[in-house]
Design an enzyme around this catalytic site. Structure first.
Site, short mmCIF file in Angstrom:
data_model
loop_
_atom_site.label_atom_id
_atom_site.label_comp_id
_atom_site.label_asym_id
_atom_site.label_seq_id
_atom_site.Cartn_x
_atom_site.Cartn_y
_atom_site.Cartn_z
N ARG A 150 -1.45 -5.21 4.89
CA ARG A 150 -0.23 -6.18 5.09
C ARG A 150 -0.73 -7.52 5.14
O ARG A 150 0.12 -8.60 5.16
CB ARG A 150 0.74 -6.06 6.19
CG ARG A 150 1.32 -4.44 6.50
CD ARG A 150 2.16 -4.11 5.22
NE ARG A 150 1.25 -3.35 4.21
CZ ARG A 150 1.56 -3.41 3.02
NH1 ARG A 150 2.55 -3.98 2.52
NH2 ARG A 150 0.88 -2.50 2.09
N ASP B 42 10.82 2.48 -6.25
CA ASP B 42 9.63 2.04 -5.70
C ASP B 42 9.22 2.86 -4.33
O ASP B 42 9.99 3.70 -4.02
CB ASP B 42 10.25 0.67 -5.07
CG ASP B 42 8.87 -0.47 -4.61
OD1 ASP B 42 7.85 0.24 -4.84
OD2 ASP B 42 9.15 -1.43 -4.16
N GLU B 43 7.83 2.82 -4.02
CA GLU B 43 7.54 3.68 -2.91
C GLU B 43 7.66 5.19 -2.97
O GLU B 43 8.06 5.97 -2.34
CB GLU B 43 8.12 3.20 -1.47
CG GLU B 43 8.08 1.81 -1.22
CD GLU B 43 6.84 1.49 -0.48
OE1 GLU B 43 6.03 2.14 -0.29
OE2 GLU B 43 6.74 0.10 -0.18
N GLN C 293 -0.64 5.46 0.62
CA GLN C 293 0.46 5.01 1.44
C GLN C 293 1.56 5.79 1.75
O GLN C 293 2.62 5.25 1.97
CB GLN C 293 1.10 3.65 0.93
CG GLN C 293 -0.04 2.28 0.75
CD GLN C 293 0.82 1.32 0.42
OE1 GLN C 293 1.41 0.47 1.36
NE2 GLN C 293 0.58 0.52 -0.70
N LYS D 203 3.02 -3.88 -7.48
CA LYS D 203 3.96 -2.61 -7.82
C LYS D 203 5.46 -2.97 -8.09
O LYS D 203 6.32 -3.03 -8.64
CB LYS D 203 3.82 -1.38 -7.20
CG LYS D 203 2.45 -0.83 -7.22
CD LYS D 203 2.32 0.50 -6.52
CE LYS D 203 2.67 0.25 -5.15
NZ LYS D 203 1.26 -0.63 -4.34
N THR D 204 5.87 -3.54 -6.68
CA THR D 204 7.19 -4.07 -6.57
C THR D 204 7.41 -5.26 -7.41
O THR D 204 8.51 -5.38 -8.08
CB THR D 204 7.49 -4.56 -5.10
OG1 THR D 204 7.09 -3.26 -4.25
CG2 THR D 204 8.83 -4.62 -4.82
P1 ATP Z 1 2.67 -2.65 -1.41
O1 ATP Z 1 1.99 -1.18 -2.05
O2 ATP Z 1 2.25 -3.20 -0.14
O3 ATP Z 1 4.15 -2.26 -1.47
P2 ATP Z 1 2.83 -3.78 -4.18
O4 ATP Z 1 1.89 -3.10 -4.94
O5 ATP Z 1 4.13 -3.49 -4.22
O6 ATP Z 1 2.13 -3.73 -2.70
P3 ATP Z 1 3.84 -6.59 -4.40
O7 ATP Z 1 4.44 -6.90 -3.30
O8 ATP Z 1 4.60 -6.35 -5.62
O9 ATP Z 1 2.37 -5.39 -4.24
O10 ATP Z 1 2.63 -7.91 -4.73
C1 ATP Z 1 1.76 -8.29 -3.69
C2 ATP Z 1 1.60 -9.65 -3.60
O11 ATP Z 1 0.81 -10.40 -4.93
C3 ATP Z 1 2.89 -10.46 -3.93
O12 ATP Z 1 2.90 -11.52 -3.15
C4 ATP Z 1 3.01 -10.62 -5.47
O13 ATP Z 1 4.17 -12.00 -5.37
C5 ATP Z 1 1.66 -11.10 -5.60
N1 ATP Z 1 1.35 -10.73 -7.12
C6 ATP Z 1 1.67 -9.81 -7.67
N2 ATP Z 1 1.16 -9.74 -9.00
C7 ATP Z 1 0.77 -11.11 -9.00
C8 ATP Z 1 0.12 -11.63 -10.23
N3 ATP Z 1 -0.06 -11.09 -11.54
N4 ATP Z 1 -0.13 -12.93 -10.05
C9 ATP Z 1 -0.19 -13.66 -8.95
N5 ATP Z 1 0.63 -12.97 -7.79
C10 ATP Z 1 0.93 -11.70 -7.83
MG MG Z 2 5.58 -2.90 -2.87
#
Ligand code: ATP
Ligand code: MG
Length: 773
Positions: A630, A217-218, A248, A33-34
């Site tokens: 995490r 975000d969040e 979350q 997402k981020t």
């Molecule tokens: P959270 O809910 O914990 O905030 P999130 O959904 O924001 O998580 P991110 O932090 O954006 O998730 O991504 C999680 C991990 O996966 C990061 O290390 C990111 O770089 C990696 N990632 C995300 N998308 C891809 C992709 N398409 N290919 C490879 N790695 C990815």
């Molecule tokens: Mg995130």
């Protein structure tokens, strides 16, 4: 452009390239997402759809904002530091600085962090002669903040029961006090800027036209007022791009409202709802644990998560007899991880409440493992730093009574409690600030008080042409703080911290660009500083705004805001080569190779306040879900059957959350039933062993033994000292090193001096000499 999008899967790509319409990306932890949010900003700019000044992005912490800016800088050839990316508080502060007059605030308004706010309330109660037993300041603080978060001013509040009526009266009195002192608390930052936008039509229209894209975000953790604020800024076009995960949502206790997600879909008529289901963060067993756990919650919007990463290692579970045993085991595991080449800052120790960190810290210090605690007393919250900041604030605004009281008699100037009471009476009588009231107090007391105000005036005069770091250095010395701490037995650390404040000012100036190199207290003429009335309706791309909310502020007040906002930030900073200790709340959004979730005991996690209430229990479970997700490669869960907490020994059973995990993916390092003592004898060889690669699936069969004295010595030799070493200090004489902490410039040693007792010394400063080898 192809480049930007090639790092994404098809759903992520679809999200990044959505049209300019309201959108909700609803997805589980680690699904990117981020990453999607950041990439979308880069994509919008790179494809020429918008210019950087037209983006507003809200992140949950200052750290996340900094990271986002850093990532954008890496993705784009332009300098994105000027973009409006920050926390709700940071962005509101920025808005209020630019439009302080319209918001009814002095240009130099000061931000009260949570602790400042509490002391302002205590002062208020004292001034009104109210018993703080009857009106507990903390309760009043919660009452006020809660009201503000609901968007309620005292005049709009229900006063039908007498207790409430008193609290509403106090809320009103507190507002008057804040207004007089030019002080703004965290909740006020939001409410004030919301009201400003709601009231000033042309201003609102200006920002609505400007921010073509608002990204959040969040989103699941926004509260009501934040949601309304976003809605106001988005206007009828409403191009809000929200990303979040209902599983979350962990700030319900502080007024966050998952319902905002549903309202958002309805009120913004969201047609673009994208779900991301692939998790890129965690190995399979970890993800299974997260999925298995959260399936126990009834209130969910419903999402799935899968990974292609393979099952990876099982989730390790450890049951200890006592909290000390738990800590020692953690120490062993961490050593093993380090020996296998694991980076320290890729190891996180998570716990439910801050009080749990003490026993871990003790263990880490005695084992010579560098660590960093987040969420404890942070730099800007330390006593000496608060004192220095209070002097700096007074330079900016003599009417800041909180700061005035903090330092009027520190270092001592013969101004006692009686004198301050008299001064308070006068200030109340004449409806003015304390500084303005000094002339009404007669006699020797009055003369002392007048002298203090003159002293501040002199310092203000002397620092007129100085740069920010010069002002900070001048103040720490001339105010008498450094000379004072030089005479204190334990003052060395505090002096170090004050020097560090000068460094913080240097770094702040460096980060915030050239406009801050002007004298610290004159207003820089950055384009962003244009008074509200003259704001152009269509701003161009060259607008120069900085990452921090510096526009319209003097360097000094920008720095002071930065300090207050940092103090409120519960997050880790990057680049620290140390094991990371923090609460689960503070770990939100972060990721680590190895995660330890500790203290998994009924009554602790889930917290005992939650066990009788289905909603709170679900929030605790979401918190556990955040904790589990995490971890990238290795996850440990531990609990202790007895624990000292808040001065009492508690006897516990393991958390229900462990029972809720799929058993196939768990590996008990101790048996579930046998006592620890029996278990530690029979721990299998495999449990204790590690391959070269600390995440290798096939582990070697070597048995790890307790580190020998020699090993222990090697471990700490990086600092040149080791525990048990005899040392000599020019001032304190002979002693023995009892503990070591940190490394490099931050390394510190605790030394037991034979004549002066135990002291912590910064190794870079204290000239410690080893006596023998
Ligand atoms: P959270 O809910 O914990 O905030 P999130 O959904 O924001 O998580 P991110 O932090 O954006 O998730 O991504 C999680 C991990 O996966 C990061 O290390 C990111 O770089 C990696 N990632 C995300 N998308 C891809 C992709 N398409 N290919 C490879 N790695 C990815
Ligand atoms: Mg995130």
């Amino acid at each position: 452009m192809a480049d930007l999008l090639s790092y994404l899967n098809p759903e992520q790509r679809a999200a990044v390239t959505l049209p300019d319409e309201p959108a909700l990306i609803l997805a589980g932890a680690g699904s990117g997402k981020t990453r999607v949010l950041t990439t979308r900003i880069a994509w919008l700019i790179q494809t020429g759809r918008i210019n950087p000044a037209q983006v507003l992005a809200v992140t949950f912490t200052n750290k996340a904002a900094r990271e986002m800016i850093a990532r954008l800088s890496a993705l784009l050839p332009l300098n994105p530091r000027g973009m409006w990316i920050g926390t709700f508080h940071g962005l509101c502060n920025r808005l209020l600085r630019v439009h302080c007059r319209a918001a009814g605030l002095p240009a130099t308004f000061q931000i009260l962090d949570i602790a400042d706010q509490l002391s302002a309330l205590k002062r208020l109660l004292k001034g009104l002669n109210l018993d703080s037993e009857k009106y507990p300041p903390k309760q009043l603080q919660n009452f006020i903040n809660h009201a503000k978060e609901e968007g309620l001013r005292p005049s709009k509040m229900d006063v039908d029961n007498p207790f409430n009526r008193k609290f509403v009266e106090l809320y009103e009195a507190y507002e008057i006090q804040c207004q007089r002192e030019g002080a703004v608390d965290f909740a006020e930052l939001l409410l004030r800027s919301y009201e400003l936008l709601a009231r000033e039509v042309s201003l609102r229209e200006h920002y609505q036209a400007r921010f073509q894209h608002i990204l959040v975000d969040e989103f699941q953790d926004t509260n009501r007022l934040q949601y309304q604020w976003l809605k106001l800024l988005a206007g009828s076009k409403g191009a809000v791009f929200a990303v979040g995960d209902d599983d979350q949502s962990i700030y319900g206790f502080r007024g966050a409202n998952v319902g905002n997600m549903l309202d958002f879909q309805r009120e913004f008529e969201v047609r673009n709802l994208i779900k991301l289901e692939q998790n890129y963060r965690s190995h399979g067993h970890i993800l299974d644990a997260a999925n298995g756990l959260i399936a126990n919650n009834a209130q969910r919007l419903g999402k799935n998560l899968y990974t292609e990463a393979g099952a990876g290692e099982p989730v390790r579970v450890y049951r200890a007899e006592t909290d000390t045993r738990e800590a020692n085991w953690l120490g062993e595991e961490i050593h093993a991880l380090i020996e296998q080449g694991g980076a320290l800052d890729q190891i996180a120790l998570l716990y439910r409440s801050n009080a749990q960190s003490r026993v871990f810290e003790h263990m880490l210090v005695s084992q010579g493992i560098p660590y960093r605690v987040y969420g404890g007393l942070r730099f800007f919250e330390r006593q000496e730093i608060k004192h220095a900041l209070a002097y700096l604030r007074l330079l900016d605004n003599l009417d800041d009574d909180t700061s005035f009281l903090r330092v009027v008699n520190f270092p001592t100037r013969g101004i006692g409690a009686r004198a301050l009471e008299q001064l308070n009476d006068m200030a109340r009588l004449h409806q003015c600030s304390l500084a303005a009231a000094v002339t009404y107090v007669g006699g020797k007391t009055g003369a002392n008080l007048i002298a203090f105000v003159q002293f501040i005036e002199q310092m203000r005069h002397a620092t007129q042409a100085m740069s920010l770091p010069e002002v900070v250095e001048y103040i720490t010395q001339t105010s008498g703080l450094i000379p004072h701490y030089e005479t204190e037995r334990e003052g060395q650390d505090r002096i170090e911290n004050l020097r560090e404040l000068v460094n913080a000012a240097v770094a702040f100036v460096a980060e915030n660009g050239d406009e801050l190199n002007t004298p610290a207290r004159s207003i820089p003429l950055a384009p962003g500083a244009t008074p509200a009335a003259q704001l152009p309706v269509n701003e161009s791309a060259q607008i120069s705004l900085t990452a921090e909310a510096t526009d319209g502020m003097t360097p000094l007040s920008a720095f002071l805001s930065h300090a207050s906002l940092e103090a409120g930030d519960n997050q880790a900073q990057t680049g620290q080569n140390a094991v990371q200790l923090m609460t689960v709340h503070a770990a939100k959004g972060l990721e680590f190779n190895a995660v330890f979730i500790t203290g998994l005991e009924e009554g602790l996690f889930p917290h005992q306040n939650s066990t009788n209430d289905a909603n709170s229990l679900e929030e605790e479970r979401r918190l556990m879900y955040v904790a589990i997700t995490r971890a990238k490669k290795r996850l440990y869960l531990s609990f202790a059957e007895s624990r000292m907490l808040h001065g009492q020994t508690r006897y516990n059973v393991g958390s229900r959350f462990i029972d809720e995990l799929p058993t196939e993916g768990l590996k008990w390092l101790t048996s579930k039933r046998d006592s620890f003592a029996q278990n530690s004898m029979t721990r299998s060889r495999d449990e204790n062993s590690w391959g070269r690669n600390w995440f290798a699936k096939k582990s070697t069969q070597e048995v790890r033994v307790a580190p020998s004295a020699l090993e222990a010595r090697q471990r700490t030799a990086a600092t040149g000292f080791w525990i048990g070493q005899a040392v000599f200090h020019t001032k304190f004489g002979e002693g023995t090193v009892a503990a070591l902490e940190g490394n490099g410039a931050e390394a510190r040693a605790q030394v037991n001096f034979s004549r002066h007792g135990a002291k912590w010394l910064a190794l870079a400063v204290a000239k410690l000499q080893p006596i023998d080898d």
